[in-house]
Design an enzyme around this catalytic site. Structure first.
Site, PDB file in Angstrom:
ATOM      1  N   ASP A  59      90.569  44.186  14.657  1.00  0.00           N
ATOM      2  CA  ASP A  59      90.241  43.755  13.304  1.00  0.00           C
ATOM      3  C   ASP A  59      90.930  44.712  12.319  1.00  0.00           C
ATOM      4  OD1 ASP A  59      88.710  42.458  11.185  1.00  0.00           O
ATOM      5  OD2 ASP A  59      87.481  44.261  11.187  1.00  0.00           O
ATOM      6  N   ASP A  75      89.950  45.115   8.241  1.00  0.00           N
ATOM      7  CA  ASP A  75      89.032  45.715   7.266  1.00  0.00           C
ATOM      8  C   ASP A  75      87.822  46.325   7.961  1.00  0.00           C
ATOM      9  OD1 ASP A  75      90.260  45.037   4.656  1.00  0.00           O
ATOM     10  OD2 ASP A  75      90.007  42.988   5.362  1.00  0.00           O
TER      11      ASP A  75
END
Length: 222
Positions: A18, A20
């Protein structure tokens, strides 16, 4: 099983990352923009912030404003993506992200993010991080996390069975997506621990990756 913070060794064929909250700390921007959005719609900002991490914006809007037409959510999301892409004030790397990505150079890994191409490029650049060669962004999928589509696409692009992948995630939606994809999950940061990852670390300084002679990746978490 409950997440553990004890030293752990995992093995995999590929890592799915991922962005953020995992590689990039963009919380300051997310707070600014989503709290403005909450004010415009008469919603409680604290409650909104419990929903938005990890999801595409229109998916968060669908939860927060049930019954609003999809077309309105998509148009609103497009405006907010433009705002977020233009606002990189306070965007920095998660501690250890640069060294972590350097260790993965030439090894099977992919970025799997709910951001679109423009936003992911802007934030990774602002944090001084290289973009992985394989990227699954908002444009690549038909369903937002917590749907597993993004992680399954990442595994497919790398040619790796989902069961042989490890996900790195910070949000409840992302961790649920990794679980639904049949993958093990390393939770990163303060949001992750309550959402059921296999192991949780405060940041990426606690992770070491090495490639074994048979192509297996050994991931040491401490």
């Amino acid at each position: 099983m409950p997440a553990t913070t004890t030293p752990t060794v995992l093995t995999a064929r590929a890592l799915l990352l991922d962005m953020d909250g995992t590689l990039v700390n963009s919380d300051a921007v997310v707070e600014r923009i989503w709290r403005r959005w909450a004010d415009r719609h008469g919603l409680d900002g604290d409650e909104v912030m419990k929903v938005v991490h990890g999801r595409q914006g229109h998916a968060s809007m669908a939860l927060l404003l049930p019954g609003r037409p999809l077309e309105q959510n998509l148009a609103d999301n497009a405006r907010m993506l433009a705002e977020e892409t233009a606002d990189t004030d306070g965007v920095v790397e998660i501690p250890g992200a640069s060294a972590f990505l350097a260790a993965l150079r030439g090894l099977p890994h992919a970025l799997v993010t709910s951001a679109d191409v423009a936003l992911s490029t802007a934030r990774m650049n602002a944090a001084g991080l290289p973009l992985p060669p394989v990227r699954v962004t908002a444009e690549s999928v038909g369903a937002s996390k917590p749907d597993p589509e993004g992680f399954l696409k990442g595994a497919a692009e790398l040619g790796v069975d989902p069961a042989d992948c490890i996900v790195f995630e910070d949000s409840g939606a992302g961790i649920a997506a990794g679980r639904a994809a049949g993958m093990r999950v390393v939770g990163v940061g303060p949001r992750a621990g309550s959402h059921g990852p296999d192991v949780v670390v405060p940041d990426l300084t606690r992770v070491r990756v090495e490639a074994l002679s048979d192509g297996t990746l050994r991931v040491r978490v401490r």
